[in-house]
Design a protein around this motif. Structure first.
Motif, PDB file in Angstrom:
ATOM      1  N   ILE A  33       8.197   4.888   9.206  1.00  0.00           N
ATOM      2  CA  ILE A  33       8.431   3.562   8.604  1.00  0.00           C
ATOM      3  C   ILE A  33       9.636   2.910   9.258  1.00  0.00           C
ATOM      4  CG2 ILE A  33       8.828   2.336   6.436  1.00  0.00           C
ATOM      5  CD1 ILE A  33       6.101   3.786   6.807  1.00  0.00           C
ATOM      6  N   ALA A  72       2.824   1.373  10.171  1.00  0.00           N
ATOM      7  CA  ALA A  72       3.243   1.630   8.793  1.00  0.00           C
ATOM      8  C   ALA A  72       2.047   2.039   7.942  1.00  0.00           C
ATOM      9  CB  ALA A  72       3.914   0.390   8.213  1.00  0.00           C
ATOM     10  N   LEU A  73       0.903   1.353   8.139  1.00  0.00           N
ATOM     11  CA  LEU A  73      -0.289   1.683   7.336  1.00  0.00           C
ATOM     12  C   LEU A  73      -0.758   3.101   7.617  1.00  0.00           C
ATOM     13  CD1 LEU A  73      -2.522  -1.510   7.311  1.00  0.00           C
ATOM     14  CD2 LEU A  73      -1.653  -0.284   5.346  1.00  0.00           C
ATOM     15  N   PHE A  91       1.684   5.564   6.004  1.00  0.00           N
ATOM     16  CA  PHE A  91       1.513   5.590   4.544  1.00  0.00           C
ATOM     17  C   PHE A  91       0.206   6.268   4.184  1.00  0.00           C
ATOM     18  CE2 PHE A  91       4.376   1.701   4.184  1.00  0.00           C
ATOM     19  CZ  PHE A  91       5.409   2.415   3.616  1.00  0.00           C
ATOM     20  N   SER A  92      -0.814   6.042   5.018  1.00  0.00           N
ATOM     21  CA  SER A  92      -2.119   6.642   4.752  1.00  0.00           C
ATOM     22  C   SER A  92      -2.000   8.164   4.737  1.00  0.00           C
ATOM     23  CB  SER A  92      -3.092   6.180   5.831  1.00  0.00           C
ATOM     24  OG  SER A  92      -4.370   6.662   5.577  1.00  0.00           O
ATOM     25  N   ASP A 138      -4.798   9.667   2.029  1.00  0.00           N
ATOM     26  CA  ASP A 138      -5.925   8.789   1.741  1.00  0.00           C
ATOM     27  C   ASP A 138      -6.302   8.071   3.036  1.00  0.00           C
ATOM     28  OD1 ASP A 138      -7.685   6.917   0.898  1.00  0.00           O
ATOM     29  OD2 ASP A 138      -6.418   6.091  -0.690  1.00  0.00           O
ATOM     30  N   ASN A 190       8.342   3.906  -6.408  1.00  0.00           N
ATOM     31  CA  ASN A 190       8.613   3.189  -5.152  1.00  0.00           C
ATOM     32  C   ASN A 190       8.852   1.715  -5.400  1.00  0.00           C
ATOM     33  OD1 ASN A 190       8.102   5.570  -3.725  1.00  0.00           O
ATOM     34  ND2 ASN A 190       5.907   5.159  -3.833  1.00  0.00           N
ATOM     35  N   PHE A 211      -5.336  -0.588  -2.549  1.00  0.00           N
ATOM     36  CA  PHE A 211      -5.549  -1.933  -2.028  1.00  0.00           C
ATOM     37  C   PHE A 211      -6.125  -2.858  -3.097  1.00  0.00           C
ATOM     38  CE2 PHE A 211      -5.739  -0.046   2.372  1.00  0.00           C
ATOM     39  CZ  PHE A 211      -4.627  -0.718   2.830  1.00  0.00           C
ATOM     40  N   TRP A 238      -0.064   9.405   1.601  1.00  0.00           N
ATOM     41  CA  TRP A 238      -0.850   9.417   0.371  1.00  0.00           C
ATOM     42  C   TRP A 238      -2.053  10.347   0.489  1.00  0.00           C
ATOM     43  CZ3 TRP A 238       0.463   7.488  -4.245  1.00  0.00           C
ATOM     44  CH2 TRP A 238       1.478   6.530  -4.294  1.00  0.00           C
ATOM     45  N   LEU A 251      -8.191   5.619   3.478  1.00  0.00           N
ATOM     46  CA  LEU A 251      -8.554   4.210   3.279  1.00  0.00           C
ATOM     47  C   LEU A 251      -7.731   3.296   4.181  1.00  0.00           C
ATOM     48  CD1 LEU A 251     -10.335   2.463   1.490  1.00  0.00           C
ATOM     49  CD2 LEU A 251      -8.406   2.228  -0.060  1.00  0.00           C
ATOM     50  N   ALA A 252      -6.421   3.553   4.250  1.00  0.00           N
ATOM     51  CA  ALA A 252      -5.559   2.661   5.017  1.00  0.00           C
ATOM     52  C   ALA A 252      -5.844   2.778   6.503  1.00  0.00           C
ATOM     53  CB  ALA A 252      -4.102   2.952   4.729  1.00  0.00           C
ATOM     54  N   PHE A 275       0.839  -1.201   0.000  1.00  0.00           N
ATOM     55  CA  PHE A 275       0.000   0.000   0.000  1.00  0.00           C
ATOM     56  C   PHE A 275       0.875   1.251   0.000  1.00  0.00           C
ATOM     57  CE2 PHE A 275      -1.988   3.540   2.160  1.00  0.00           C
ATOM     58  CZ  PHE A 275      -3.141   3.682   1.429  1.00  0.00           C
ATOM     59  N   GLY A 276       1.953   1.220   0.795  1.00  0.00           N
ATOM     60  CA  GLY A 276       2.837   2.377   0.847  1.00  0.00           C
ATOM     61  C   GLY A 276       3.445   2.691  -0.505  1.00  0.00           C
ATOM     62  N   ALA A 277       3.761   1.642  -1.266  1.00  0.00           N
ATOM     63  CA  ALA A 277       4.390   1.862  -2.564  1.00  0.00           C
ATOM     64  C   ALA A 277       3.402   2.362  -3.600  1.00  0.00           C
ATOM     65  CB  ALA A 277       5.054   0.572  -3.043  1.00  0.00           C
ATOM     66  N   THR A 278       2.144   1.869  -3.542  1.00  0.00           N
ATOM     67  CA  THR A 278       1.211   2.166  -4.628  1.00  0.00           C
ATOM     68  C   THR A 278       0.041   3.046  -4.204  1.00  0.00           C
ATOM     69  OG1 THR A 278      -0.043   0.182  -4.097  1.00  0.00           O
ATOM     70  CG2 THR A 278       1.702  -0.055  -5.724  1.00  0.00           C
ATOM     71  N   GLY A 279      -0.280   3.082  -2.896  1.00  0.00           N
ATOM     72  CA  GLY A 279      -1.429   3.862  -2.444  1.00  0.00           C
ATOM     73  C   GLY A 279      -2.755   3.207  -2.748  1.00  0.00           C
TER      74      GLY A 279
END
Lengths: 474, 100
Positions: free
Chosen positions: B8, B45-46, B49-50, B55, A200, A184, B53, B57-58, A178-182
């Protein structure tokens, strides 16, 4: 603020909902009805789900904005999973005869696990896939420690700790992807990887490796297979039967989906997967050679078969998906059949010594003949189904250029003849030494004949079914 | 504002502590807690990353993973209690009858 109704199409989830509802009833009803009635209810629920899966064939319905899809891939795997569960339900009826108790909760937990496996096969989104993966795993952890014997408890504990460890690795891998692509969604991840501004790739590659390890654990690929022989030997035979076919098939469905649809253009996992497959083929087949217990031999043989199906993950999705499904369908019939014979012949859940099969050919002709069928098919002898399955997978891998692995798989498959043929030789060419019990009821005997017929038909007229599976291609 | 890579890095450190702990500890409870540490590293990490981005969602995915972890605790502790109430220690090395 606008409220947007979620995209829920219950019709597309009919097989899944049927299994789940049956599981709920199987949870509540044991207070009121007998264990046998619950077994019947489970079988009926599974048959309805099977009919629903066949009815939905080719409709390509989806739900939750494409996160859940009843495409032919999911339905085909669903049919294989339901058949695997049905065989386990029928075999569990014999357990009561030999004094073992399969309490009514067994069916409820089994059905919850089946619903998880079906979710795993239908998911097109990493989080939905993860939920299916966990529901399946949690159910099977309980099932494998189901009997209060030291061995069953040890199996459950080992499976739970190592399985939880593998799930944590898988979830970290999902977080990295998810971190690499954003994204799911499986297709969305692939689109993001292919887009020109994707930068990434190293994070995605590390995430792919973590996911590979997580699934490697679940499908029992060496060197992550160590739990397999112990858990398969220690768990009740019926549970081993279910784990070795349905859990493996569902884990491969998720495995194929993630690596075939989402991460096919991420580099860095193909070479490690080749090493895993090569190691699995060698360790599985060589370790099975020196087993004296039939249950443990079949456990190592299922490790070896994970290596064969792993070749389909490497192959291009257009060939890999359908050949893996065909193989796992046959594998479900032949492996669950072999475990069903083992189940009715052994006096407890410790399995039985291969030597004690001597002379079975004359004393119990039906059991001996069907076991011979299943073992020959597992070995890949034509014209049985196992041969066609191996042929399809090997040719799919070869057309993607993995010649070395295919040669290794063919060689180790030849080695496997030694341990598959030994019980057959004992059954037919040696006098009887030990008297084995026979707990087979009528339903099991019918089941064995049906499985053997299925293995034979899938081997003799492969085009009839494989033609349908061509529709699985994306 | 703290950069994403620090989160991270922290998640990676937590994950490694969990993994090393799982492989070296011999008590079933401690091994189980190490798995939980790894899950929470993934959650951290999620969430990071959320935010990176932009977003949410995560972040909702983290709630689902927390729920799954809770279900795993319920089942895992159930299995651990059922097994170790008959045995003097929670050392997993006492469970070694299956070999070969």
């Amino acid at each position: 603020m606008n409220f947007v109704a979620p995209d829920v199409n219950y019709y597309s989830m009919l097989p899944f909902i049927t299994v789940l509802l049956t599981a709920v009833f199987a949870t509540i009803l044991p207070f009121y009805v007998s264990r046998k009635a619950i077994a019947g209810l489970s079988a009926v629920g599974l048959l309805v789900a099977l009919a629903a899966s066949i009815g939905l064939w080719n409709t390509n319905l989806s739900s939750f904005y494409g996160a859940y899809r009843s495409d032919n891939f999911a339905l085909g795997f669903g049919i294989v999973l339901i058949v695997g569960a049905l065989i386990a339900v029928i075999s569990s009826v014999d357990v009561a005869k030999r004094g073992g108790t399969m309490q009514a909760e067994f069916f409820a937990i089994l059905l919850y696990a089946v619903s998880g496996t079906m979710l795993l096969a239908s998911a097109h989104d990493l989080i939905v896939l993860l939920i299916g993966f966990e529901v399946m795993s949690l159910g099977v952890y309980v099932l494998s420690s189901f009997q209060e014997t030291a061995k069953s408890e040890e199996a459950g504990m080992k499976y739970f700790l190592l399985g939880g460890f593998a799930s944590a690795i898988l979830i970290f891998g999902i977080a990295l992807v998810f971190g690499a692509t954003g994204k799911f969604g499986l297709e969305a991840i692939n689109t993001a990887v292919l887009s020109p501004e994707f930068k990434n790739s190293s994070i995605a590659a590390v995430g792919a490796l973590f996911i590979l390890i997580g699934f490697g654990f679940k499908v029992a690929m060496a060197p992550f297979h160590q739990w397999t022989p112990d858990v398969y030997t220690g768990a009740p035979t019926v549970v081993t039967q279910f784990m070795s076919v349905a859990v493996k098939a569902a884990a491969f469905a998720g495995f194929l989906h993630i690596f075939g649809l989402a991460l096919q253009n991420v580099s860095g996992w193909q070479t490690p997967l080749q090493f895993l497959i090569a190691l699995t083929l060698m360790i599985g087949n060589l370790a099975a050679l020196r087993q004296s217990n039939l249950k443990r031999m079949l456990a190592y043989s299922s490790v070896a078969h994970a290596g064969y199906v792993g070749l389909a993950v490497l192959a291009s999705p257009s060939q890999g998906f359908s050949s893996a499904l065909y193989y796992l369908g046959i594998y479900t019939l032949m492996n669950a059949g072999a475990f069903a014979v083992l189940n009715v012949l052994s006096k407890d859940d410790d399995g039985l010594e291969i030597e004690s099969l001597a002379g079975l050919g004359s004393s119990k002709p039906l059991l001996a003949a069907t076991l011979t069928f299943f073992l020959l098919s597992l070995a890949g002898i034509p014209p049985l189904g196992g041969f066609i399955g191996k042929y399809l997978i090997f040719s799919a891998a070869a057309s993607s250029g993995y010649y070395g692995l295919v040669i290794l798989a063919a060689l180790t498959s030849a080695v496997s003849l030694a341990y598959y043929l030994r019980p057959i030789g004992l059954m037919y060419f040696r006098p009887r030494v030990t008297v084995l019990p026979d707990f087979s009821g009528r339903s099991t005997r019918v089941l064995l004949v049906v499985c053997a017929a299925g293995v034979l038909i899938l081997g003799l007229v492969p085009n009839a079914v494989y033609g349908l599976l061509e529709l699985v291609k994306k | 504002m703290v950069e994403t890579q620090y989160y991270i890095a922290l998640a990676a450190i937590l994950f490694s502590i969990g993994a090393v702990g799982f492989l070296t500890r011999r008590s079933a409870i401690q091994m189980f807690l190490c798995v939980e540490l790894m899950l929470n590293a993934a959650n951290l990490a999620l969430v990071a990353f959320s935010r990176a981005w932009g977003d949410l969602l995560a972040q909702s995915a983290v709630f689902i993973i927390l729920t799954l972890a809770a279900a795993e605790v319920a089942i895992g502790l159930g299995i651990i209690v059922a097994i170790f109430k008959k045995r003097p220690t929670t050392n997993v090395d006492v469970l070694s009858s299956l070999k070969g």
